[in-house]
Design an enzyme around this catalytic site. Structure first.
Site, PDB file in Angstrom:
ATOM      1  N   LYS A  85       0.836  -1.200   0.000  1.00 31.23           N
ATOM      2  CA  LYS A  85       0.000   0.000   0.000  1.00 31.23           C
ATOM      3  C   LYS A  85       0.873   1.253   0.000  1.00 31.23           C
ATOM      4  O   LYS A  85       2.019   1.248   0.464  1.00 31.23           O
ATOM      5  CB  LYS A  85      -0.941  -0.001   1.211  1.00 31.23           C
ATOM      6  CG  LYS A  85      -1.971  -1.147   1.200  1.00 31.23           C
ATOM      7  CD  LYS A  85      -3.031  -0.971   0.130  1.00 31.23           C
ATOM      8  CE  LYS A  85      -3.991  -2.148   0.048  1.00 31.23           C
ATOM      9  NZ  LYS A  85      -4.904  -2.249   1.179  1.00 31.23           N
ATOM     10  N   ARG A  96      -3.082 -10.370   4.246  1.00 25.62           N
ATOM     11  CA  ARG A  96      -3.239 -10.521   2.794  1.00 25.62           C
ATOM     12  C   ARG A  96      -2.030  -9.867   2.130  1.00 25.62           C
ATOM     13  O   ARG A  96      -1.808  -8.667   2.285  1.00 25.62           O
ATOM     14  CB  ARG A  96      -4.533  -9.838   2.352  1.00 25.62           C
ATOM     15  CG  ARG A  96      -4.868  -9.972   0.865  1.00 25.62           C
ATOM     16  CD  ARG A  96      -6.182  -9.260   0.562  1.00 25.62           C
ATOM     17  NE  ARG A  96      -6.592  -9.411  -0.822  1.00 25.62           N
ATOM     18  CZ  ARG A  96      -6.203  -8.627  -1.813  1.00 25.62           C
ATOM     19  NH1 ARG A  96      -5.369  -7.614  -1.575  1.00 25.62           N
ATOM     20  NH2 ARG A  96      -6.628  -8.823  -3.054  1.00 25.62           N
TER      21      ARG A  96
END
Length: 264
Positions: free
Chosen positions: A204, A243
């Site tokens: 991210k 994840r």
């Protein structure tokens, strides 16, 4: 949970696995590297991304779900569409992972209740095209916890069993970098909702400027070491799952944690 993006426009891999055979081979490699779950998705959720139509999403993911299930994988389907979730479970998927938490498709709750499979409910405030404009909170952890709790109540009220639910606070979705760091620092507070917690920090953008918050961001494929560090922190917080895109780096971090715990 390892990511298998069957998309031409993912932020993390730029469509490397868009071809069915390539996606299946990638999933098998992730499984061999130690992934417990393969999360197959056909819609990019990067900021600003457009949506494929339903038929295209099915075309992308169903052959991959079938092949990976046949290879022995536990597959989750990453979709916001009830009909796609139902078709994927029919093709062998064992988990539905919905980044909208059932808000994008009103039919999702009923389908998931009928399928009786685990359902990952992510905190969501809108589609990718404009979600970052909604990153306004009084207290990001308290607000996200409250909104997730409201989703749980709404889903249970229409027949989804509480025992089916896994919660995801939605790192990167309608969250600023500072808000993501706050959620990571206070990740244990989400477990007060009494349900398993899945976290997706992998690659991210908030991990892209570690040395200099005002500097040039590192590209997504150079954020795996930082992702592994977050996986270690999350393991220490005893979350249900992480994840990730790169399995070996996170596996190494988790093995370090396991050795430390065994030595206590």
């Amino acid at each position: 949970m390892a990511v298998v993006n069957v998309t031409p426009d993912s932020f993390s891999d730029g469509g490397r696995w868009f071809d069915t055979d390539a996606a299946v081979a990638h999933g098998e490699a992730l499984l061999a590297q130690g992934a417990d779950i393969l999360d197959v998705g056909g819609e990019s959720t990067r900021p600003g991304a457009g949506r494929p139509d339903e038929d295209e999403e099915r075309r992308r993911i169903l052959p991959v779900v079938t092949a990976l299930t046949n290879a022995g994988a536990c597959v989750s389907v990453d979709t916001m569409r009830a009909s796609v979730a139902e078709a994927a479970v029919g093709a062998g998927a064992a988990i539905v992972n919905d980044v909208s938490g059932g808000l994008a498709d009103p039919a999702m709750a009923g389908v998931v209740a009928g399928l009786d499979v685990p359902y990952v409910v992510m905190h969501w405030r809108g589609h990718s095209r404009d979600m970052q404009s909604r990153a306004v909170y009084d207290d990001v952890v308290a607000d996200v916890s409250r909104e997730l709790g409201e989703r749980v109540d709404a889903l249970v009220s229409v027949g989804v069993r509480r025992e089916q639910l896994v919660l995801d606070p939605g790192f990167g979705f309608a969250k600023t970098a500072a808000q993501n760091w706050t959620m990571l620092a206070r990740i244990g507070e989400f477990e007060r909702l009494g349900l398993p917690v899945l976290v997706g920090t992998s690659r991210k953008s908030f991990l892209s400027r570690l040395a200099d918050p005002e500097g040039e961001p590192s590209p997504p494929d150079q954020r795996d070491h930082a992702t592994a560090a977050t996986s270690l922190l999350l393991a220490r917080a005893d979350v249900w799952g992480v994840r990730v895109h790169d399995v070996p780096s996170t596996m190494a971090a988790l093995q370090v944690n396991a050795r430390v715990e065994a030595a206590r």
